[in-house]
Design an enzyme around this catalytic site. Structure first.
Site, PDB file in Angstrom:
ATOM      1  N   LEU A   1      -3.975 104.053 -26.215  1.00  0.00           N
ATOM      2  CA  LEU A   1      -3.064 104.585 -25.203  1.00  0.00           C
ATOM      3  C   LEU A   1      -2.143 103.455 -24.745  1.00  0.00           C
ATOM      4  CD1 LEU A   1      -2.173 106.433 -22.730  1.00  0.00           C
ATOM      5  CD2 LEU A   1      -4.230 105.637 -21.568  1.00  0.00           C
TER       6      LEU A   1
ATOM      7  N   ASP B   1       3.537 109.745  -5.812  1.00  0.00           N
ATOM      8  CA  ASP B   1       4.105 109.705  -4.460  1.00  0.00           C
ATOM      9  C   ASP B   1       3.112 110.246  -3.426  1.00  0.00           C
ATOM     10  OD1 ASP B   1       5.987 109.194  -2.535  1.00  0.00           O
ATOM     11  OD2 ASP B   1       7.261 110.910  -3.010  1.00  0.00           O
TER      12      ASP B   1
ATOM     13  N   HIS C   1      -1.980 102.860  -0.238  1.00  0.00           N
ATOM     14  CA  HIS C   1      -1.684 102.234  -1.537  1.00  0.00           C
ATOM     15  C   HIS C   1      -2.968 101.796  -2.237  1.00  0.00           C
ATOM     16  CE1 HIS C   1       2.468 102.626  -0.695  1.00  0.00           C
ATOM     17  NE2 HIS C   1       2.524 101.701   0.237  1.00  0.00           N
TER      18      HIS C   1
END
Ligand code: IPE
Ligand code: IPE
Ligand code: MG
Length: 257
Positions: free
Chosen positions: A142, A31, A48
């Site tokens: 991963l 965030d 962003h």
């Protein structure tokens, strides 16, 4: 065998992470992109774009450290309510990042997974996403789960419907419904419970993310805005995590016996 990595944070301080006590599943609410941009006098969309750089950084660092599951909140069901310009721009950025990062994922043996109501995504995103999901599906180092058009309540509604349908059709009995059955019907069915949840930007809320899966997660909040989140910030969170005592309802004395 090497069990600790020493990270040079600055000249004065080093931090040490115990590689044997890493969270198995790290989840992050990324965030603060908008505020990061605003502070610098940029459009939110620039925030962003810089957030995407931080995503790449954290994925690569988790792979390096040996954290096996990383789940990133990238777009919530509620985020559809943002201005159309911003939503469109986020979707474009996603397509671009998926195209660009496929090779890095392959080279590093990283599997991409997606959770959420993926049918709601534009076809351009679905197409690119499917390609990366398929091509990386056998990677083992991963697993990165991207939460896209994800809402935890929505996930629980969908799971409830599926389970009810199976009960109605005598596929499972009412008495057989337990935690495992619920888990198996969530988007996260192949992921372990979350051990550590990080939220950046100073907000201290969950915003409809993984409500069931964080039942016993350690929560870590930092004021750092997501585009500024570096490996040092990650290591700081991991150090704090390693200092916590996870009691699961027991007493400290029981655990240290
Ligand atoms: C997080 O940053 C990214 C998404 C929710 C897509 P925000 O865009 O929420 O940034 P702030 O909270 O407005 O600063
Ligand atoms: C949560 O961030 C969703 C993501 C990080 C993708 P928001 O910025 O949308 O959350 P709220 O609305 O402030 O709680
Ligand atoms: Mg926000």
């Amino acid at each position: 065998e090497k069990t600790h990595v020493t990270v040079h944070r600055d000249k004065m301080k080093e931090d040490t992470i115990n590689l044997e006590k890493l969270p198995k599943h790290l989840a992050i609410i990324m965030d603060g992109n908008g505020r990061w941009a605003k502070q610098k006098g940029f459009l939110r969309t620039i925030g962003h774009e810089n957030g995407a750089t931080a995503v790449k950084r954290v994925i690569e660092q988790c792979a390096r450290l040996g954290i096996p599951y990383l789940t990133l909140y990238a777009f919530s069901t509620e985020n559809w309510n943002r201005p159309k310009f911003e939503v469109d721009m986020l979707m474009k950025l996603l397509v671009k990042a998926l195209k660009k990062e496929l090779k890095t994922l392959q080279d590093n043996n990283i599997k991409l997974n997606a959770i959420g109501n993926l049918n709601q995504l534009p076809s351009s995103v679905r197409k690119e996403l499917t390609e990366v999901l398929v091509k990386t599906q056998n990677n083992t180092r991963l697993t990165v789960s991207l939460a896209l058009s994800y809402g935890s309540r929505n996930e629980l509604i969908e799971a409830t419907k599926e389970i009810c349908n199976k009960v109605k059709n005598n596929i499972i009995s009412l008495d057989a419904i337990d935690e495992t059955v619920i888990n198996e019907h969530l988007y996260t069915h192949d992921l372990p419970d979350v051990d550590l949840l990080i939220r950046t930007s100073g907000e201290q809320r969950i915003s409809n993310f993984l409500l069931w899966q964080i039942a016993y997660a350690e929560l870590y909040f930092t004021d750092v805005l997501w585009p500024d989140f570096t490996n040092e910030h990650l290591h700081e969170a991991l150090e704090v995590f390693q200092g916590r005592e996870r009691r699961y309802g027991k007493t400290s004395e029981q655990l240290n016996k």
